[in-house]
Every structure is written in structure tokens, then in C-alpha cells.
Design a protein around this motif. Structure first.
Motif, short mmCIF file in Angstrom:
data_model
loop_
_atom_site.label_atom_id
_atom_site.label_comp_id
_atom_site.label_asym_id
_atom_site.label_seq_id
_atom_site.Cartn_x
_atom_site.Cartn_y
_atom_site.Cartn_z
N ALA A 85 19.39 -2.95 19.22
CA ALA A 85 19.67 -1.56 19.63
C ALA A 85 20.71 -0.93 18.71
O ALA A 85 20.60 0.25 18.35
CB ALA A 85 20.15 -1.54 21.08
N LEU A 86 21.71 -1.70 18.32
CA LEU A 86 22.72 -1.18 17.41
C LEU A 86 22.13 -0.89 16.03
O LEU A 86 22.44 0.13 15.42
CB LEU A 86 23.90 -2.16 17.30
CG LEU A 86 24.71 -2.32 18.60
CD1 LEU A 86 25.74 -3.45 18.45
CD2 LEU A 86 25.40 -1.01 18.98
N ARG A 87 21.25 -1.78 15.54
CA ARG A 87 20.58 -1.54 14.26
C ARG A 87 19.70 -0.30 14.34
O ARG A 87 19.63 0.49 13.40
CB ARG A 87 19.74 -2.76 13.85
CG ARG A 87 20.49 -3.80 13.07
CD ARG A 87 19.58 -4.79 12.36
NE ARG A 87 18.50 -5.30 13.19
CZ ARG A 87 18.63 -6.29 14.08
NH1 ARG A 87 19.80 -6.85 14.27
NH2 ARG A 87 17.58 -6.69 14.79
N PHE A 88 19.02 -0.13 15.48
CA PHE A 88 18.21 1.07 15.66
C PHE A 88 19.07 2.32 15.52
O PHE A 88 18.70 3.27 14.82
CB PHE A 88 17.53 1.06 17.04
CG PHE A 88 16.88 2.37 17.39
CD1 PHE A 88 15.67 2.74 16.83
CD2 PHE A 88 17.52 3.25 18.25
CE1 PHE A 88 15.09 3.96 17.14
CE2 PHE A 88 16.94 4.48 18.56
CZ PHE A 88 15.72 4.83 18.00
N GLN A 89 20.23 2.32 16.19
CA GLN A 89 21.11 3.49 16.16
C GLN A 89 21.67 3.78 14.78
O GLN A 89 21.82 4.95 14.41
CB GLN A 89 22.26 3.30 17.15
CG GLN A 89 21.82 3.30 18.60
CD GLN A 89 22.93 2.93 19.55
OE1 GLN A 89 24.11 3.06 19.23
NE2 GLN A 89 22.57 2.44 20.73
N THR A 90 21.97 2.72 14.02
CA THR A 90 22.62 2.94 12.73
C THR A 90 21.66 2.98 11.54
O THR A 90 21.98 3.58 10.52
CB THR A 90 23.68 1.84 12.47
OG1 THR A 90 23.03 0.57 12.48
CG2 THR A 90 24.79 1.89 13.51
N GLU A 91 20.48 2.33 11.67
CA GLU A 91 19.56 2.26 10.54
C GLU A 91 18.25 3.02 10.77
O GLU A 91 17.88 3.87 9.98
CB GLU A 91 19.24 0.79 10.22
CG GLU A 91 20.46 -0.02 9.80
CD GLU A 91 20.18 -1.51 9.72
OE1 GLU A 91 19.00 -1.90 9.59
OE2 GLU A 91 21.15 -2.29 9.80
N THR A 92 17.57 2.69 11.87
CA THR A 92 16.25 3.27 12.10
C THR A 92 16.34 4.73 12.50
O THR A 92 15.65 5.59 11.93
CB THR A 92 15.49 2.48 13.19
OG1 THR A 92 15.47 1.10 12.83
CG2 THR A 92 14.07 2.98 13.35
N MET A 143 14.65 8.59 10.99
CA MET A 143 13.62 9.28 11.77
C MET A 143 14.22 10.38 12.65
O MET A 143 13.60 10.81 13.62
CB MET A 143 12.88 8.27 12.66
CG MET A 143 12.15 7.19 11.89
SD MET A 143 11.36 6.00 13.00
CE MET A 143 10.14 7.03 13.79
N ALA A 144 15.40 10.82 12.32
CA ALA A 144 16.12 11.77 13.17
C ALA A 144 15.31 13.04 13.44
O ALA A 144 15.29 13.55 14.57
CB ALA A 144 17.48 12.12 12.55
N ALA A 145 14.63 13.56 12.44
CA ALA A 145 13.86 14.79 12.63
C ALA A 145 12.74 14.57 13.65
O ALA A 145 12.48 15.43 14.49
CB ALA A 145 13.28 15.27 11.30
N ARG A 146 12.10 13.42 13.57
CA ARG A 146 11.03 13.10 14.52
C ARG A 146 11.57 13.04 15.94
O ARG A 146 10.99 13.59 16.87
CB ARG A 146 10.40 11.75 14.13
CG ARG A 146 9.40 11.21 15.13
CD ARG A 146 8.03 11.52 14.70
NE ARG A 146 7.03 10.98 15.62
CZ ARG A 146 5.78 11.34 15.60
NH1 ARG A 146 5.39 12.23 14.72
NH2 ARG A 146 4.92 10.84 16.43
#
Length: 195
Positions: free
Chosen positions: A8-15, A19-22
Motif C-alpha cells: 500500500a505504501l509503494r502504491f501511494q509513493t510509486e504507482t 497514474m494520478a490523472a486517471r
């Protein structure tokens, strides 16, 4: 559990940043291309199998990718109604898979010993058994049975009558990664080919 927290932390900082616009677009609503009904089995990942992104699929997961007939009102029915009538998805996919434990429990009730809710649930698939059942064939017949059950839902029947909804039956083979589709003309499962 630590792997999930780290994930979850990797998702927040990397993924997420990539994909922020999506996600910003999705924060304002959804418009999925398909309702994807598949098994709860941990080896099945609808987005991975279909190479789709968040927002592309509206997913229903349960033991055995079962769609009880409309006479049984439950969470599955309400999710189907929402996807088909509310979100107006143009496609519904019922996706079974190799080695399905729910189908195994239906074929051999001793496998669900001590699991009364599972035993009751898989009864929605018993018509898939046929005579002298072979496991992989029952998995395929279960997919076509659940497509039959889908047609009993008023929201699905209405959209099919209007000609703006398509139903698809798939089977995913875990070991090979291969997906086959039900061909209504031949009544057989054939390799998935390009659109």
C-alpha cells in the motif's frame, strides 16, 4: 500482513503518482466497459488477465463465479442490476477457471464438509454436472449455465432485448494463462482471438 502494508505504501509513493490523472478522473465517477463476474479464488485477477486499468471493469467475485437466477434476491443480483441498468455496461463476462474449488465441492460434496453455506451456494451450479461429469467440462458448462441465469435478470433481459448488451463466457486456465471463450454457434469453448 507487512507485505500488504508495504504494498500500500509503494502504491501511494510509486504507482499512484504515475497514474494520478486517471485516479483524478475516476474520483468523479465510473464508466466501466464490462461487468466481469468471476471466482473469488486468490489466483484470479480480472485486471491482470484482461490487461485493464482501474475503472475498466465492474467486478463481481464469488465462489464458482455463480449467478443465481433472479428469483433469488441477494448481493449478486443488486450488483448485476447496478452494472447493467445503472452503469449501462455494454458487456458482461462470466469467467470460470481451471481447478475451481467451488466446482470441485459441487461435484464431491465431501469437499465442502463443515461448510454449509458453501454447500448451499454451489447448488446454483448443479445443473452443470450432466452425465458422467469430467471436471474441465463441468467448469465450462457452469459458465454457460451462469449465462443462462444472467438472462433471467430483468435488467439483463431488457438490455438484451434492446440489442445493446452482449454476454460472454470465458474460462481461464491458470497453468497456461490461456483464455477460451464460449462460441454460441458451435456450442464449444474456443481460443480467445483479437477483437
Amino acid at each position: 500482513m507487512p507485505q500488504f502494508v508495504d504494498g500500500a505504501l509503494r502504491f501511494q509513493t510509486e504507482t499512484y503518482p504515475s497514474m494520478a490523472a486517471r485516479f483524478e478522473e475516476l474520483a468523479h465517477g465510473q464508466s466501466p466497459e464490462a461487468l466481469f463476474i468471476t471466482c473469488s479464488d486468490s489466483r484470479i485477477d480480472p485486471n491482470l488477465i484482461t490487461s485493464t486499468l482501474p475503472g475498466d471493469l465492474f467486478v463481481i467475485r464469488n465462489a464458482g463465479n455463480i449467478v443465481p437466477p433472479d428469483i433469488d434476491h441477494h448481493g449478486v443480483s443488486s450488483s448485476i442490476e447496478f452494472a447493467v441498468r445503472g452503469l449501462r455496461v455494454p458487456h458482461v463476462v462470466v469467467c470460470g477457471h481451471s481447478g475451481c474449488g467451488a466446482i470441485g465441492a459441487m461435484m464431491d460434496p465431501s469437499k465442502a464438509s463443515g461448510l454449509p453455506l458453501v454447500s448451499e451456494w454451489v447448488k446454483h451450479a448443479t445443473r452443470a454436472l450432466g452425465e458422467d461429469p469430467e471436471f474441465d467440462e463441468v467448469i465450462q458448462r457452469n459458465v454457460t449455465l451462469q449465462l443462462e441465469h444472467l438472462r433471467t435478470h430483468p435488467s439483463v433481459a431488457e438490455r438484451l432485448a434492446d440489442g445493446d448488451l452482449e454476454l460472454h463466457g470465458w474460462v481461464y486456465d491458470i497453468a497456461s494463462g490461456r483464455v477460451t471463450r464460449y462460441d454460441e454457434i458451435t456450442g464449444a469453448f474456443v481460443p480467445l482471438t483479437g477483437s
